[in-house]
Design an enzyme around this catalytic site. Sequence first.
Site, PDB file in Angstrom:
ATOM      1  N   HIS A 161       0.735  -1.155  -0.063  1.00  0.00           N
ATOM      2  CA  HIS A 161       0.096   0.035   0.082  1.00  0.00           C
ATOM      3  C   HIS A 161       0.949   1.284  -0.069  1.00  0.00           C
ATOM      4  CE1 HIS A 161      -3.812  -2.202   0.433  1.00  0.00           C
ATOM      5  NE2 HIS A 161      -3.426  -2.843   1.508  1.00  0.00           N
TER       6      HIS A 161
ATOM      7  N   GLU B  68      -6.291 -12.599   6.404  1.00  0.00           N
ATOM      8  CA  GLU B  68      -7.058 -11.778   6.294  1.00  0.00           C
ATOM      9  C   GLU B  68      -8.328 -11.817   5.314  1.00  0.00           C
ATOM     10  OE1 GLU B  68      -4.656  -8.503   4.737  1.00  0.00           O
ATOM     11  OE2 GLU B  68      -3.773  -9.704   3.283  1.00  0.00           O
TER      12      GLU B  68
ATOM     13  N   ASP C 140      -8.952  -6.022   7.043  1.00  0.00           N
ATOM     14  CA  ASP C 140      -9.335  -6.723   5.873  1.00  0.00           C
ATOM     15  C   ASP C 140      -9.912  -7.942   6.206  1.00  0.00           C
ATOM     16  OD1 ASP C 140      -8.285  -5.074   3.772  1.00  0.00           O
ATOM     17  OD2 ASP C 140      -6.527  -6.119   3.607  1.00  0.00           O
TER      18      ASP C 140
END
Length: 271
Positions: free
Chosen positions: A47, A154, A180
């Site tokens: 990310h 996740e 998540d």
Amino acid sequence: MPRNNLIETISEDRVCTAVGIRVIANNEVVSLAKAAGYDSVFIDLEHSVFSEKDASQLCSAAISSGITPFVRVPYECGHGYIQRVLDGGAMGIVYPHICTADEARRVVSSTKFPPKGKRSLTAALPHFHFQKIGAADLIQQLDSTCSTVFVLVETKECLENIEDIAAVDGVDVLLVGANDLSLELGVLGEWEHQTFQTALKKIATTARKAGKVFGVAGMYSRPDLCKRIVRDLGARYVLGQFDIGLLAMAMNKNMEVLRDLGTGFYPYLMR
């Protein structure tokens, strides 16, 4: 041989602390992490727009500072990409969205040397400050202390297959990706919801039975719950805030102080 602080803290039954790095690619952030007392840095390539070079510079700075660098890679980034990140100085790889035991075996293979995996050998690595190391010693040391495998839990599928994933030789850490996972379970951010708490207990129990490290990420806003997860469920790796979050909090706090400086003085200034 560089120290793997996760291995050392686990051997002493202590929590390995981590700070996330997502926006600051300068070595100063590592120095700040060292001064604050963190055990490890969690460098995020999933990310962020960091390059492998950015990651390598941060990893090298961390190794020199005695902080262990772990790197989260993008989903399905490929064996060659993993090779570059490891050769750049990562001492462990965080793999997102692993759902099955077969996927876990593939990422272990990318991380370890033969016969455990398919990582290829090179010399002059930042882990050893680019000194010449004999091939046999290099492989042994990298496999034992510089190739920690984190599986991010996740997804629902990962949760369903958690026992099989934990049984894979070479998987070291089951790391809960709280945001998540709660999203997939339909209880986004509801950390005390029974569905999420049941999932945490299942992962923790599985990790303990398989002899893996149980870790948690994404719950830094609830230190009370993190403390319970450490105390009651045995979490031994905890990811705290990311650099951008820490900057935002500090700036907001600083702005509160600056606003307060002018309180009650505006009538005087208008005279």
